[in-house]
Design an enzyme around this catalytic site. Structure first.
Site, short mmCIF file in Angstrom:
data_model
loop_
_atom_site.label_atom_id
_atom_site.label_comp_id
_atom_site.label_asym_id
_atom_site.label_seq_id
_atom_site.Cartn_x
_atom_site.Cartn_y
_atom_site.Cartn_z
N LYS A 83 1.23 -1.71 -0.06
CA LYS A 83 0.46 -0.12 0.08
C LYS A 83 1.05 1.46 -0.13
O LYS A 83 1.76 1.09 0.98
CB LYS A 83 -0.37 -0.28 1.38
CG LYS A 83 -2.35 0.89 1.40
CD LYS A 83 -3.03 0.42 2.20
CE LYS A 83 -4.43 0.22 2.11
NZ LYS A 83 -4.61 0.50 3.36
C1 E4P Z 1 -8.48 2.21 3.51
O1 E4P Z 1 -7.90 1.35 3.25
C2 E4P Z 1 -7.69 2.58 5.04
O2 E4P Z 1 -6.69 1.64 5.74
C3 E4P Z 1 -9.39 2.88 5.53
O3 E4P Z 1 -10.23 2.78 4.19
C4 E4P Z 1 -9.02 4.33 5.77
O4 E4P Z 1 -10.52 4.54 6.29
P1 E4P Z 1 -10.91 6.01 7.06
O5 E4P Z 1 -10.92 6.94 6.81
O6 E4P Z 1 -12.10 5.25 8.15
O7 E4P Z 1 -9.33 5.51 8.64
#
Ligand code: E4P
Length: 215
Positions: A83
């Site tokens: 990522k």
């Molecule tokens: C994406 O892969 C992120 O881990 C995640 O969806 C972030 O979500 P949030 O905005 O609830 O922190």
């Protein structure tokens, strides 16, 4: 649309996996920090629970550093997806990783042009954030539709992961928008199972069953 779970909590991942509905996991530095455990140890444990793509995020801010981190992370398991935050260095890193056959998930996508650039850099997945856009008064789901339309129109095979999902309805809207995957927090996933009429229906079936003559 497939479902991933968006957490680094291995108990929650185990429970979700047992439901048979998820086929991948996404984590991020905040989710890892919440667990108070060693990053590599957590990621390794996740790969032992779920047989599907597991996103592990790099924290370097330069492409070389990202690549170095990625080369270590992919040694953990064949299912590791790197990522990468959306930024110029992130695009460079995604492009290099793509040429090396390393799968990537370009995250923190808040516009369709960012998604297009990430796709052109060779990203396997892009993660547009729905909830965080909604939080600032924009329409997260509109972004999902825009990206899905562009990718379909131009035969782009980068997969769209609807991220920052906050409610069960977000999952439905992501599916309708044409996303390939929604990555869902544990609580939202569990809430999606329930409906008051289902609960009522089960109660009534069990109650009526009591009056069935038993031999
Ligand atoms: C994406 O892969 C992120 O881990 C995640 O969806 C972030 O979500 P949030 O905005 O609830 O922190």
């Amino acid at each position: 649309m497939r479902l991933f779970i968006d957490t680094a909590n291995t108990d929650h991942i185990r429970q979700a996996n047992d439901l048979g509905v998820i086929c991948g996991v996404t984590t991020n530095p905040s989710l890892i920090a919440k667990e108070g455990r060693d990053f590599v140890e957590v990621v390794k444990e996740i790969t032992e629970i779920v047989d599907g793509p597991i996103s592990a995020e790099v924290i370097s801010m330069d492409a070389e550093g990202m690549l170095k981190e990625a080369e270590e992370l992919v040694k953990i398991h064949k299912n590791i997806v790197i990522k990468i935050p959306m930024c110029a260095e992130g695009l460079k890193a995604a492009s290099k990783m793509s040429k090396k056959g390393i799968k990537t998930n370009v995250t923190l996508i808040f516009s369709a042009q960012q998604a297009l650039l990430a796709a052109r850099a060779g990203a396997t997945y892009v993660s547009p954030f729905v909830g965080r856009l909604d939080d600032v008064g924009a329409h997260g789901v509109e972004l999902l539709s825009e990206i899905a339309e562009i990718f379909a129109l131009h035969n782009i095979d980068t997969q769209i992961i609807a991220a920052s999902i906050r409610t069960p309805k977000d999952i439905v809207l992501a599916a309708q928008a044409g996303c390939d995957i929604a990555t869902v927090p544990f609580n939202t996933l569990m809430k999606s199972i329930e409906h008051p009429l289902t609960t009522q229906g089960i109660e009534r079936f069990l109650k009526d069953w009591e009056s069935v003559p038993k031999k």
